[in-house]
Design an enzyme around this catalytic site. Structure first.
Site, mmCIF file in Angstrom:
data_model
loop_
_atom_site.group_PDB
_atom_site.id
_atom_site.type_symbol
_atom_site.label_atom_id
_atom_site.label_comp_id
_atom_site.label_asym_id
_atom_site.label_seq_id
_atom_site.Cartn_x
_atom_site.Cartn_y
_atom_site.Cartn_z
ATOM 1 N N SER A 1 0.578 -1.330 0.026
ATOM 2 C CA SER A 1 -0.008 -0.278 0.095
ATOM 3 C C SER A 1 1.300 0.798 -0.122
ATOM 4 C CB SER A 1 -0.822 -0.361 1.182
ATOM 5 O OG SER A 1 -2.206 1.124 1.385
ATOM 6 N N HIS B 1 -7.417 -4.956 0.563
ATOM 7 C CA HIS B 1 -6.418 -4.621 -0.078
ATOM 8 C C HIS B 1 -5.813 -5.438 1.285
ATOM 9 C CE1 HIS B 1 -4.363 -0.444 -0.289
ATOM 10 N NE2 HIS B 1 -3.901 -0.441 1.218
#
Ligand SMILES: *[C@@H]1O[C@H](CO)[C@@H](O)[C@H](O)[C@H]1NC(C)=O
Ligand SMILES: *[C@@H]1O[C@H](CO)[C@@H](O)[C@H](O)[C@H]1NC(C)=O
Ligand SMILES: *[C@@H]1O[C@H](CO)[C@@H](O)[C@H](O)[C@H]1NC(C)=O
Length: 424
Positions: free
Chosen positions: A193, A394
């Site tokens: 990320s 995610h």
């Protein structure tokens, strides 16, 4: 209005962690926790255990651990952890290729080891013969240190992820190359990320660093954001992704000030030997629909409010609004001074010519497939890895209980093949 925006940012932060997704309609089973009894039990509260640091957690599994203080060119001092060799291999005398791992927003080095020796990439890499370095972004629990500024000073918080890439990652790479002492000239990089965003920012603005990268493994890469699915980002973007009065009010502050009491409290309620542990695990298990390792999510939850500047969120919301991957927008007047242009320049991603592996998934609410593909188009030396599990999101890149099979083993194979080719 300001308070409402702070709440919205808070929710955004919660949703960027591994503990995303709102809880379903399931009811919690509070068996074994009698809150009234606890209230009357003086032992029940305020019996705080000391917090474990990353190196304590590594040593608890039998591995050697080191903490290094790495200065950056602009005065910050980064806490960089290292697992120098594997106690199982006893390979301290042999050549050990360097790997640097970098966490996501509001995370820390703890996130890379929370899955334990059998499933965490950091431990798997050490056991595969690598010299593993685990970074921390400026401002987080382990990087609240500066050569001349106190963290209380407002200037300390004047940074976004651009500076984390440009200064911190660069300093960590150079430091690890030197400290390893085996004459290595390049490293392997793994980011999740924000750990991918900072890498892309560094490699495009200081392209000479590409030569110091053997392979880079970008998990859930975030650069372009205009197709992002996060509803909260879409709701706050129009207010905070531009130079509005709201954005100005929130700029350059510590987001969720670091608070020893809060962290100690979380650690003691959800930490490994807490009487609430089962409750915490259930809560996490419900919120991630049973897909994540609950021990790992509990460790991540108690270590996660790790210190972030509001500018890191504002910079992301600017990207989401503009559809560009570009430097921080200070407003036309300051942009002229900083960039010699009223609009911030785009990151020249075409200059990122090191071997870049992009690991992405259909169900990722932060890194949308269209946005990852758009990033990939400009990269001259990329390999795409599309996740076959359609529900992968995610946070799964960090804590899914199948992370070893889908992510860690393939990454280690890629690095091993690279190293084997060097030998021949
Ligand atoms: C801050 O950095 C200095 C210099 O490297 C180091 O000696 C000190 O222990 C660090 N302090 C903290 C709290 O990390
Ligand atoms: C979850 O992580 C812990 C270490 O934190 C490990 O002992 C356990 O085996 C893992 N469980 C699964 C199902 O992977
Ligand atoms: C976690 O959730 C899954 C599915 O929601 C369920 O099957 C499993 O039993 C739960 N595990 C725990 C430890 O509560």
């Amino acid at each position: 209005m300001k308070n409402r925006l702070i709440v919205a940012l808070l929710l955004l932060w919660l949703c960027t962690g591994a503990h995303c997704a709102p809880p379903g309609s399931d009811t919690f089973n509070l068996d074994g926790v009698d809150f009234y009894q606890l209230f009357n039990d003086p032992e029940g509260h305020l019996k705080l255990n000391p917090r474990l640091k990353t190196d304590d957690r590594i040593r608890a599994h039998g591995y050697p651990a080191e903490l290094h203080h790495v200065p950056t060119e602009d005065g910050y001092i980064i806490g960089l952890f290292r697992i120098p060799y594997s106690h199982k291999l006893q390979n301290q005398q042999t050549n050990r290729p360097i790997v640097l791992m970098q966490h996501g927003i509001s995370g820390s080095s703890d996130n890379w080891i929370s899955m334990g020796p059998d499933n965490a990439l950091a431990f798997q890499l050490v056991d595969a013969g690598y010299d593993v370095w685990i970074g921390n972004a400026r401002g987080n629990t382990y990087s609240r240190n500066h050569t001349w500024l106190s963290t209380q000073h407002p200037y300390f918080w004047r940074f976004s992820w651009h500076e984390i890439g440009y200064f911190d990652i660069a300093a960590m790479i150079d430091y690890a190359l030197k400290a390893n002492g085996q004459g290595q000239e390049a490293i392997h990089y793994v980011g999740h990320s924000q750990g991918t965003t900072v890498f892309l920012a560094l490699m495009s603005t200081r392209p000479e660093y590409n030569a110091k990268i053997k392979t880079s493994q970008l998990l859930a890469p975030v650069a372009y954001m205009n197709n992002m699915g996060s509803l909260l980002a879409k709701a706050t973007g129009p207010y905070l992704g531009h130079r509005t009065v709201y954005a100005l009010m929130l700029e350059s502050q510590e987001f969720l000030p670091y608070n020893d009491f809060l962290l100690a409290f979380l650690y003691n309620t959800c930490g490994p030997d807490s009487r609430f542990l089962n409750y915490c695990k259930q809560l996490h298990n419900i919120s991630n629909k049973g897909r994540a390792n609950s021990t790992a999510t509990a460790i991540n939850a108690v270590t996660t409010p790790a210190g972030v500047s509001t500018n890191q969120f504002l910079h992301y919301l600017q990207e989401q609004q503009s559809g560009h991957f570009r430097l921080y927008d200070f407003g036309a007047k300051k942009n002229l001074i900083a960039y010699n242009a009223e609009v911030p320049p785009d990151y020249p991603t075409n200059l990122i010519n090191c071997e870049t592996h992009l690991w992405y998934a259909d169900n990722d609410e932060m890194a949308a497939v269209e946005d990852v593909r758009r990033l990939a188009e400009a990269l001259p030396n990329k390999v795409m890895h599309h996740m076959e599990d359609p529900l992968w999101n995610h946070g799964d890149f960090a804590t899914n209980w199948e992370v070893r099979k889908y992510i860690n083993d393939p990454i280690i194979q890629i690095m091993n093949e690279f190293e084997d080719a060097l030998q021949n």
